[in-house]
Scaffold this motif. Structure first.
Motif, PDB file in Angstrom:
ATOM      1  N   ILE A  71      -6.035   0.960  10.323  1.00  0.00           N
ATOM      2  CA  ILE A  71      -5.909  -0.233  11.152  1.00  0.00           C
ATOM      3  C   ILE A  71      -4.892  -1.150  10.470  1.00  0.00           C
ATOM      4  N   ALA A  72      -3.949  -1.690  11.243  1.00  0.00           N
ATOM      5  CA  ALA A  72      -2.948  -2.602  10.684  1.00  0.00           C
ATOM      6  C   ALA A  72      -2.541  -3.611  11.747  1.00  0.00           C
ATOM      7  N   CYS A  73      -1.891  -4.653  11.287  1.00  0.00           N
ATOM      8  CA  CYS A  73      -1.487  -5.716  12.214  1.00  0.00           C
ATOM      9  C   CYS A  73      -0.112  -5.462  12.827  1.00  0.00           C
ATOM     10  N   ALA A  74       0.877  -5.121  12.000  1.00  0.00           N
ATOM     11  CA  ALA A  74       2.254  -5.032  12.506  1.00  0.00           C
ATOM     12  C   ALA A  74       3.125  -4.284  11.507  1.00  0.00           C
ATOM     13  N   TRP A  75       4.345  -3.960  11.945  1.00  0.00           N
ATOM     14  CA  TRP A  75       5.349  -3.440  11.021  1.00  0.00           C
ATOM     15  C   TRP A  75       5.785  -4.561  10.083  1.00  0.00           C
ATOM     16  N   TYR A  76       6.238  -4.186   8.909  1.00  0.00           N
ATOM     17  CA  TYR A  76       6.714  -5.143   7.901  1.00  0.00           C
ATOM     18  C   TYR A  76       8.135  -5.567   8.248  1.00  0.00           C
ATOM     19  N   GLN A  77       8.227  -6.511   9.153  1.00  0.00           N
ATOM     20  CA  GLN A  77       9.505  -7.038   9.608  1.00  0.00           C
ATOM     21  C   GLN A  77       9.294  -8.505   9.984  1.00  0.00           C
ATOM     22  N   ALA A  78      10.367  -9.170  10.393  1.00  0.00           N
ATOM     23  CA  ALA A  78      10.252 -10.584  10.747  1.00  0.00           C
ATOM     24  C   ALA A  78       9.224 -10.769  11.871  1.00  0.00           C
ATOM     25  N   PRO A  79       8.415 -11.840  11.768  1.00  0.00           N
ATOM     26  CA  PRO A  79       8.356 -12.880  10.716  1.00  0.00           C
ATOM     27  C   PRO A  79       7.407 -12.541   9.565  1.00  0.00           C
ATOM     28  N   PHE A  80       6.693 -11.405   9.680  1.00  0.00           N
ATOM     29  CA  PHE A  80       5.639 -11.081   8.704  1.00  0.00           C
ATOM     30  C   PHE A  80       6.198 -10.873   7.304  1.00  0.00           C
ATOM     31  N   LYS A  81       7.388 -10.277   7.229  1.00  0.00           N
ATOM     32  CA  LYS A  81       8.014 -10.042   5.926  1.00  0.00           C
ATOM     33  C   LYS A  81       8.212 -11.368   5.177  1.00  0.00           C
ATOM     34  N   LEU A  82       8.755 -12.361   5.870  1.00  0.00           N
ATOM     35  CA  LEU A  82       8.970 -13.673   5.261  1.00  0.00           C
ATOM     36  C   LEU A  82       7.647 -14.304   4.854  1.00  0.00           C
ATOM     37  N   TRP A  83       6.669 -14.275   5.752  1.00  0.00           N
ATOM     38  CA  TRP A  83       5.375 -14.910   5.468  1.00  0.00           C
ATOM     39  C   TRP A  83       4.726 -14.296   4.230  1.00  0.00           C
ATOM     40  N   LEU A  84       4.721 -12.963   4.168  1.00  0.00           N
ATOM     41  CA  LEU A  84       4.081 -12.288   3.038  1.00  0.00           C
ATOM     42  C   LEU A  84       4.800 -12.575   1.725  1.00  0.00           C
ATOM     43  N   ILE A 196     -10.576   0.079   2.675  1.00  0.00           N
ATOM     44  CA  ILE A 196      -9.731  -0.490   1.627  1.00  0.00           C
ATOM     45  C   ILE A 196      -8.767  -1.474   2.286  1.00  0.00           C
ATOM     46  N   ILE A 197      -8.672  -2.678   1.734  1.00  0.00           N
ATOM     47  CA  ILE A 197      -7.831  -3.729   2.296  1.00  0.00           C
ATOM     48  C   ILE A 197      -6.608  -3.955   1.408  1.00  0.00           C
ATOM     49  N   ASP A 198      -5.408  -3.973   2.011  1.00  0.00           N
ATOM     50  CA  ASP A 198      -4.188  -4.294   1.263  1.00  0.00           C
ATOM     51  C   ASP A 198      -3.212  -5.004   2.196  1.00  0.00           C
ATOM     52  N   ASP A 199      -2.105  -5.517   1.634  1.00  0.00           N
ATOM     53  CA  ASP A 199      -1.174  -6.259   2.478  1.00  0.00           C
ATOM     54  C   ASP A 199      -0.097  -5.376   3.091  1.00  0.00           C
TER      55      ASP A 199
END
Length: 238
Positions: A71-84, A196-199
């Motif tokens: 289970i995941a929220c989104a691909w690692y791209q804008a805006p999530f990349k910046l936020w993380l 298991i939880i990770d970013d």
């Protein structure tokens, strides 16, 4: 909340208004995204793929997965990349709030569409040296408020016993070698389904290493729950 507390909260919001980090509209003090901007984000459709390992492009990106469910929220791209990155390296707390809103939305959907649900949730631990250097675990900051609000059972059974090199500059083969015997599970998990939880997951090597330790402790199934997915085949998004 008492009438006084409520009045104080409204007064503080009037004096120090909170604004959506995306559209700048006024929002409640405990938010970072307005509902419109939250709904407008490009998130994985968990109603269509409750287990993202069954989605062809994600299955291709992580062919060696040792865990059973993703289970995941989104691909690692804008805006999530910046936020993380801003949270992880600059401790920008309003991005933590935004990420928590996203995680909460996706986890509520995941819980509705999955027939079964994990018995136990484990936030992937940092090695003590890295935790002391950084001072916080950004995964705990974003995920624990959601897990607690949904009354999920959280455990600290997993321990990182090996101070590994940063994974970001390593090849897939070196990532796997780097994580060998990195984790140990300190609890009997016989018959349990453990999440298991990770970013961010890039190759899956870290989650696979943690999965091995958890299954060695008796778990019948291991789920991976991530904020974002990169995948070695999707590094153009990184």
């Amino acid at each position: 909340m008492s009438r006084f507390s409520h009045a104080l909260k409204l007064g503080l919001e009037a004096l120090f208004p909170n604004f959506c980090i995306s559209c700048q509209n006024h929002i409640q003090a405990n938010q970072a995204l307005c509902q419109h901007c939250l709904d407008d984000l490009n998130l994985f459709d968990l109603t269509r793929h409750p287990n993202l390992l069954h989605r062809p492009d994600i299955c291709d990106a992580f062919p060696d997965s040792q865990f059973d469910h993703l289970i995941a929220c989104a691909w690692y791209q804008a805006p999530f990349k910046l936020w993380l990155k801003q949270l992880k390296f600059n401790d920008q707390q309003f991005f933590r709030v935004a990420l928590t809103q996203v995680i909460d939305k996706q986890l509520q959907i995941a819980r509705q569409v999955n027939v079964t649900w994990p018995d136990l949730f484990i936030v992937l631990p940092l090695h003590n040296q890295r935790f002391l250097a950084r001072g916080f675990n950004q995964v705990s900051q974003t995920w624990l408020p959601v897990l607690k609000s949904q009354q999920c059972s959280v455990s600290s059974a997993l321990y990182k016993q090996k101070a590994t090199k940063a994974q970001s500059q390593l090849s897939k083969a070196k990532r796997v070698k780097n994580l060998q015997n990195a984790f140990v599970c300190q609890q009997d998990l016989t018959g349990k389904t453990v999440a298991i939880i990770d970013d961010v997951m890039t190759s899956g090597a870290t989650i696979n290493a943690a999965t091995e330790a958890i299954k060695n402790a008796g778990a019948k199934q291991v789920w991976a729950m991530l904020t974002c997915l990169t995948g070695l085949g999707n590094l153009h998004n990184d």
